[in-house]
Design a protein around this motif. Structure first.
Motif, PDB file in Angstrom:
ATOM      1  N   ASN A   1      -5.149  -7.048   9.672  1.00 25.01           N
ATOM      2  CA  ASN A   1      -5.469  -6.093   8.610  1.00 25.01           C
ATOM      3  C   ASN A   1      -4.159  -5.513   8.071  1.00 25.01           C
ATOM      4  OD1 ASN A   1      -6.546  -4.217   6.912  1.00 25.01           O
ATOM      5  ND2 ASN A   1      -7.651  -3.062   8.469  1.00 25.01           N
ATOM      6  N   VAL A   2      -3.559  -6.220   7.103  1.00 25.42           N
ATOM      7  CA  VAL A   2      -2.266  -5.819   6.541  1.00 25.42           C
ATOM      8  C   VAL A   2      -2.356  -5.867   5.020  1.00 25.42           C
ATOM      9  CG1 VAL A   2      -0.927  -6.608   8.532  1.00 25.42           C
ATOM     10  CG2 VAL A   2      -1.414  -8.193   6.665  1.00 25.42           C
ATOM     11  N   THR A   3      -1.430  -5.185   4.359  1.00 23.74           N
ATOM     12  CA  THR A   3      -1.413  -5.166   2.900  1.00 23.74           C
ATOM     13  C   THR A   3      -0.243  -5.942   2.316  1.00 23.74           C
ATOM     14  OG1 THR A   3      -0.214  -3.066   2.922  1.00 23.74           O
ATOM     15  CG2 THR A   3      -2.622  -2.978   2.752  1.00 23.74           C
ATOM     16  N   GLY A   4       0.895  -5.950   2.985  1.00 23.47           N
ATOM     17  CA  GLY A   4       2.043  -6.639   2.421  1.00 23.47           C
ATOM     18  C   GLY A   4       2.653  -5.869   1.278  1.00 23.47           C
ATOM     19  N   ASN A   5       3.451  -6.559   0.465  1.00 25.10           N
ATOM     20  CA  ASN A   5       4.140  -5.917  -0.654  1.00 25.10           C
ATOM     21  C   ASN A   5       3.160  -5.531  -1.759  1.00 25.10           C
ATOM     22  OD1 ASN A   5       6.633  -6.303   0.619  1.00 25.10           O
ATOM     23  ND2 ASN A   5       6.860  -8.338  -0.286  1.00 25.10           N
ATOM     24  N   ALA A   6       3.501  -4.469  -2.469  1.00 21.16           N
ATOM     25  CA  ALA A   6       2.664  -4.012  -3.580  1.00 21.16           C
ATOM     26  C   ALA A   6       2.714  -5.015  -4.726  1.00 21.16           C
ATOM     27  CB  ALA A   6       3.133  -2.641  -4.055  1.00 21.16           C
ATOM     28  N   ILE A   7       1.613  -5.123  -5.453  1.00 20.11           N
ATOM     29  CA  ILE A   7       1.531  -5.962  -6.647  1.00 20.11           C
ATOM     30  C   ILE A   7       1.348  -5.038  -7.832  1.00 20.11           C
ATOM     31  CG2 ILE A   7       0.251  -7.778  -7.832  1.00 20.11           C
ATOM     32  CD1 ILE A   7      -0.613  -8.815  -5.134  1.00 20.11           C
ATOM     33  N   GLN A   8       2.416  -4.908  -8.648  1.00 22.16           N
ATOM     34  CA  GLN A   8       2.378  -4.033  -9.820  1.00 22.16           C
ATOM     35  C   GLN A   8       1.948  -2.612  -9.475  1.00 22.16           C
ATOM     36  OE1 GLN A   8       1.069  -8.093 -11.897  1.00 22.16           O
ATOM     37  NE2 GLN A   8      -0.328  -6.402 -12.100  1.00 22.16           N
ATOM     38  N   GLY A   9       2.472  -2.151  -8.348  1.00 21.21           N
ATOM     39  CA  GLY A   9       2.215  -0.781  -7.941  1.00 21.21           C
ATOM     40  C   GLY A   9       0.952  -0.585  -7.139  1.00 21.21           C
ATOM     41  N   ARG A  10       0.184  -1.636  -6.915  1.00 21.45           N
ATOM     42  CA  ARG A  10      -1.049  -1.535  -6.136  1.00 21.45           C
ATOM     43  C   ARG A  10      -0.936  -2.393  -4.875  1.00 21.45           C
ATOM     44  NH1 ARG A  10      -5.335   0.054  -9.549  1.00 21.45           N
ATOM     45  NH2 ARG A  10      -4.456   1.433 -11.131  1.00 21.45           N
ATOM     46  N   PHE A  11      -1.654  -2.018  -3.820  1.00 23.38           N
ATOM     47  CA  PHE A  11      -1.624  -2.771  -2.569  1.00 23.38           C
ATOM     48  C   PHE A  11      -2.906  -3.593  -2.422  1.00 23.38           C
ATOM     49  CE2 PHE A  11       1.448   0.588  -1.704  1.00 23.38           C
ATOM     50  CZ  PHE A  11       2.477  -0.138  -1.123  1.00 23.38           C
ATOM     51  N   LEU A  12      -2.760  -4.777  -1.897  1.00 23.25           N
ATOM     52  CA  LEU A  12      -3.866  -5.703  -1.707  1.00 23.25           C
ATOM     53  C   LEU A  12      -4.031  -5.965  -0.214  1.00 23.25           C
ATOM     54  CD1 LEU A  12      -5.919  -7.835  -2.880  1.00 23.25           C
ATOM     55  CD2 LEU A  12      -4.030  -9.479  -2.774  1.00 23.25           C
ATOM     56  N   ASN A  13      -5.245  -5.739   0.290  1.00 21.77           N
ATOM     57  CA  ASN A  13      -5.512  -6.051   1.685  1.00 21.77           C
ATOM     58  C   ASN A  13      -5.541  -7.565   1.852  1.00 21.77           C
ATOM     59  OD1 ASN A  13      -6.943  -6.595   4.226  1.00 21.77           O
ATOM     60  ND2 ASN A  13      -7.374  -4.390   4.248  1.00 21.77           N
TER      61      ASN A  13
ATOM     62  N   HIS B   1     -18.047  -5.710   3.426  1.00 19.62           N
ATOM     63  CA  HIS B   1     -18.512  -6.065   2.090  1.00 19.62           C
ATOM     64  C   HIS B   1     -17.313  -6.400   1.203  1.00 19.62           C
ATOM     65  CE1 HIS B   1     -22.579  -4.993   3.104  1.00 19.62           C
ATOM     66  NE2 HIS B   1     -22.216  -3.769   3.472  1.00 19.62           N
ATOM     67  N   ALA B   2     -17.609  -6.773  -0.039  1.00 15.09           N
ATOM     68  CA  ALA B   2     -16.538  -7.161  -0.954  1.00 15.09           C
ATOM     69  C   ALA B   2     -15.545  -6.040  -1.193  1.00 15.09           C
ATOM     70  CB  ALA B   2     -17.136  -7.628  -2.282  1.00 15.09           C
ATOM     71  N   ASP B   3     -15.990  -4.789  -1.151  1.00 14.92           N
ATOM     72  CA  ASP B   3     -15.076  -3.659  -1.339  1.00 14.92           C
ATOM     73  C   ASP B   3     -14.415  -3.239  -0.032  1.00 14.92           C
ATOM     74  OD1 ASP B   3     -17.173  -2.533   0.028  1.00 14.92           O
ATOM     75  OD2 ASP B   3     -17.633  -1.007  -1.484  1.00 14.92           O
ATOM     76  N   LEU B   4     -14.624  -4.044   1.021  1.00 16.09           N
ATOM     77  CA  LEU B   4     -14.058  -3.841   2.354  1.00 16.09           C
ATOM     78  C   LEU B   4     -14.652  -2.640   3.090  1.00 16.09           C
ATOM     79  CD1 LEU B   4     -10.307  -4.843   1.887  1.00 16.09           C
ATOM     80  CD2 LEU B   4     -12.278  -6.236   2.560  1.00 16.09           C
ATOM     81  N   SER B   5     -15.798  -2.173   2.646  1.00 16.61           N
ATOM     82  CA  SER B   5     -16.545  -1.208   3.453  1.00 16.61           C
ATOM     83  C   SER B   5     -17.249  -1.968   4.568  1.00 16.61           C
ATOM     84  CB  SER B   5     -17.556  -0.451   2.591  1.00 16.61           C
ATOM     85  OG  SER B   5     -18.496  -1.344   2.026  1.00 16.61           O
TER      86      SER B   5
END
Length: 737
Positions: free
Chosen positions: A376-388, A437-441
């Motif tokens: 469960n990591v995000t890595g580098n931001a993409i255009q200021g947003r983080f992606l799980n 779920h798709a929203d990661l809930s």
């Protein structure tokens, strides 16, 4: 009645001579117009046709050697000219039976054939997460054909076709690239222009430049200059006389070939291909056979095409342009390399693995399971947003850039070692559980079994009525089976399909050691994060819970091979050094993208209410707004937006208007500016008239096209799923009031 029918059959005897022909012969029967009727073997100096004497008032008879080429040929003139068939004179005997004299000795040398060894390799470059591996392809069906040269075919070409050729040479519509030899019969293709003199000569192999790049483009005009500069040829082409044009083509065909090679509708007239032999590749992708050619003829001109057994039927996977990919004057014993690129051809024919190991390899045939982020990591931001990144793969990306989910039909490819199955490890089963779920809930899904039918295909050899060997395929069921209290179990395949419980009886039965252990529709319980588990069961269907961790293997992340022990994140721990299952998480997303482009606004208002697209502006201080929507419900998409002005290439304008990137955050443009993205995935940016008009500013108006492409990132393990993409194309005209 049967006796009368037998008496009416056409029978011809051959008068005995001092010498006999030491090869098998066939008699070929034609009607008076030289249309083919029948072909039979000559036995004991007599020819017995099925044709009735009553129906044959006049006929033509040819005698030729029993070769593959002759058996495939029905053209009277080609049999005479190319295969040196003998046309005997018929005599009536006293009892009204027909007889021919013994075959003249002068034909015998022409009917002596020499062996030619033809061998090669069929391979494919497989890419698994940017790791490329060249592998030989087993059980490919390779067709070896001989290409006829122009002198055998030119008399059959209709005059109307001959009369169309001058225009193709004198007024070509588009430049055509020069053909190159297949890869390679000899090193460093392609030929130099002067070497077309030897292509059809039957004497020398083509010569090659030593320092020429294979990718070098040579225009057709460079090749047909010898034609255009030859005054006699030019006069002939302009003569509109089909007989003269026909003879000129025959005499100078080596000059015309580079052009004819790329005009597909001409091929049936200028190039004829007869199949000589069909062979099958071994486990390394190699094939090796012998063909025959006349000792008084030139070396054969060979063409190769390949079939693979895909989805229970033979499919053509390699069949390049015939005239551009023929091995002219093939030098016997020269290795042929056939590079198959068809995406349907899978990675098979793996080597065996010793011991008790289970190597979980790929999703379908293209994504290594080691290239799926498990943490469960995000890595580098993409255009200021983080992606799980959990459950995403870096397939189709730079190494470590985990941003692609999985979709469509999926399967898990596994290799079981030679010591499996055993009494302890006899069955396997895949199951899944939806984690988020798709929203990661959190989803709190129940564990469900994957229980689709799984069959494993194997090849075997059989012999036809002529004594030739061929490959065919059969399959056995791996599951699902019920055993004991467990439901939906699958048999671990044995090393060979001949082993129990499969007991294949066919000759040389073998299968690939890779096994598609389960296939399923990825829709499951909707988009989201899933955990997939591989469990093992003994011969009685009891679940094994004390599996040594090292039994489960995964590919090496950097090199794919050799395998490595599965990391702890993939283990369902059951104690120190043991586990009860292999597990992995995968992000599933089958959502399509959406693309839309809004009408242009000037000073905050739409000024082009109709669909005509005219956009008036007041002056250079006007503010022009461009807005589009690039949408994916979970941001798994890339966008590419561009504005094209008229027929111009305006770099300054393009740098300000064109953009690309992932549909997450704000998208940076090439000049460092931003299209602002709102919560509806709408992108907006304003411009001055000068920004857009650029080089057309003096005219104070210009026409534009806006094109938006939204590319879904989902993969099925082999390739992107293009069905989820979307696009939009609109136009507008900017015009000062």
């Amino acid at each position: 009645m049967a006796k009368k029918r037998e008496e009416n059959r056409l029978k011809i005897s051959i008068k005995s001579g001092e010498k006999t022909v030491p090869i098998d012969l066939v008699g070929l029967l034609f009607d008076r117009d030289k249309n083919f009727i029948e072909r039979v073997d000559i036995k004991k100096d007599s020819i017995h046709f099925e044709a009735s004497i009553d129906k044959l008032r006049t006929f033509n008879l040819l005698i030729a050697p029993k070769t593959t080429a002759v058996l495939n040929e029905k053209n009277y003139n080609i049999l005479l000219s190319k295969h040196k068939a003998y046309k005997p004179k018929l005599f009536k005997k006293a009892n009204k039976e027909l007889e021919i004299l013994s075959i003249p000795e002068l034909y015998i040398p022409f009917w002596n054939y020499k062996k030619c060894r033809v061998f090669g390799n069929v391979f494919k470059e497989f890419n698994i997460n940017n790791f490329s591996e060249k592998k030989g392809l087993c059980n490919m069906r390779v067709h070896i054909c001989e290409v006829d040269k122009i002198q055998w075919l030119i008399p059959r070409i209709p005059d109307d076709i001959i009369l169309r050729i001058p225009d193709l040479i004198l007024r070509p519509e588009i430049p055509v690239p020069v053909p190159t030899l297949p890869d390679p019969p000899v090193p460093n293709p392609p030929f130099e222009i002067r070497d077309f003199n030897s292509v059809f000569s039957g004497i020398n192999r083509p010569k090659f430049k030593k320092n020429i790049s294979i990718n070098k483009k040579i225009l057709l005009s460079d090749k047909i200059n010898p034609v255009l500069s030859d005054r006699n040829i030019m006069t002939t082409l302009k003569s509109k006389n089909p007989r003269i044009i026909r003879n000129t083509i025959v005499e100078n065909f080596k000059l015309f070939h580079p052009y004819f090679c790329h005009i597909s509708w001409l091929w049936p007239y200028f190039y004829k291909c007869d199949e000589l032999r069909t062979v099958y590749t071994d486990t390394n992708g190699d094939f090796d056979t012998e063909i025959y050619y006349s000792i008084f003829g030139d070396h054969p001109d060979l063409y190769f095409w390949v079939e693979a057994f895909i989805d229970d039927q033979w499919e053509t996977v390699y069949k390049p342009q015939l005239p551009c990919n023929t091995y002219w004057n093939y030098k016997c014993g020269t290795e042929v390399h056939i590079n198959v690129t068809d995406p349907r051809v899978r990675w098979e024919c793996s080597n065996d693995i010793d011991g008790e190991l289970i190597w979980i390899k790929t999703i379908n045939w293209g994504t290594s399971v080691s290239h799926i982020e498990q943490k469960n990591v995000t890595g580098n931001a993409i255009q200021g947003r983080f992606l799980n990144r959990q459950g995403l793969t870096d397939k189709h990306e730079n190494k470590g850039n985990f941003r692609r989910p999985f979709g469509k039909g999926l399967s898990f490819v596994v290799q079981f070692s030679n010591d499996l199955p055993s009494s302890k490890y006899t069955y396997y089963r895949w199951s899944y559980k939806k984690l988020k779920h798709a929203d990661l809930s959190n989803a709190f899904g129940a564990t469900e079994k994957l229980n689709n039918l799984v069959q494993k295909t194997y090849s075997y050899v059989f012999q036809d009525s002529s004594g030739h060997f061929h490959f065919n395929y059969n399959k056995v069921k791996l599951g699902p089976f019920d055993k004991g209290v467990e439901r939906g179990l699958y048999l671990i395949p044995t090393t060979s399909p001949t082993d129990a419980p499969f007991n294949a009886t066919e000759q040389d039965a073998n299968w690939d050691q890779n096994t598609r252990t389960i296939s399923f529709d990825s829709s499951l319980e909707g988009d989201g994060l899933y955990e997939f588990s591989l469990e093992l069961f003994d011969r009685n269907g009891n679940k094994i819970t004390n599996i040594p961790n090292e039994l489960f293997q995964v590919p090496n992340y950097d090199t794919f091979t050799p395998s490595i022990n599965a990391p702890s994140v993939n283990m369902e721990s059951s104690g120190r050094g043991t586990c009860s299952a292999f597990k992995m998480v995968m992000r599933i997303d089958n959502s399509p993208t959406k693309a839309d482009i809004y009408k242009i606004k000037v000073d905050g208002k739409e000024v082009n209410p109709t669909c005509c697209g005219f956009v008036p502006y007041k002056d250079n201080n006007s503010i022009i707004e461009i807005k589009f929507r690039a949408y994916h419900p979970h941001n798994f998409a890339d966008l590419n937006f561009r504005v094209q002005k008229g027929t111009c290439t305006d770099t300054n304008q393009a740098n300000k208007t064109n953009t690309k990137g992932m549909v997450i955050g704000n998208v940076p443009t090439n000049d460092g500016g931003l299209y602002a993205r709102n919560s509806f995935s709408e992108y907006t940016k304003t411009f001055s008239p000068a920004d857009l008009l650029g080089t057309c500013l003096g005219e104070e108006r210009a026409a534009f096209a806006e094109h938006l492409y939204v590319n879904a990132l989902a993969t099925n393990g082999n390739h992107e799923i293009d069905a989820y993409d979307s696009s939009k194309l609109v136009a507008f005209a900017l015009d000062k009031k």
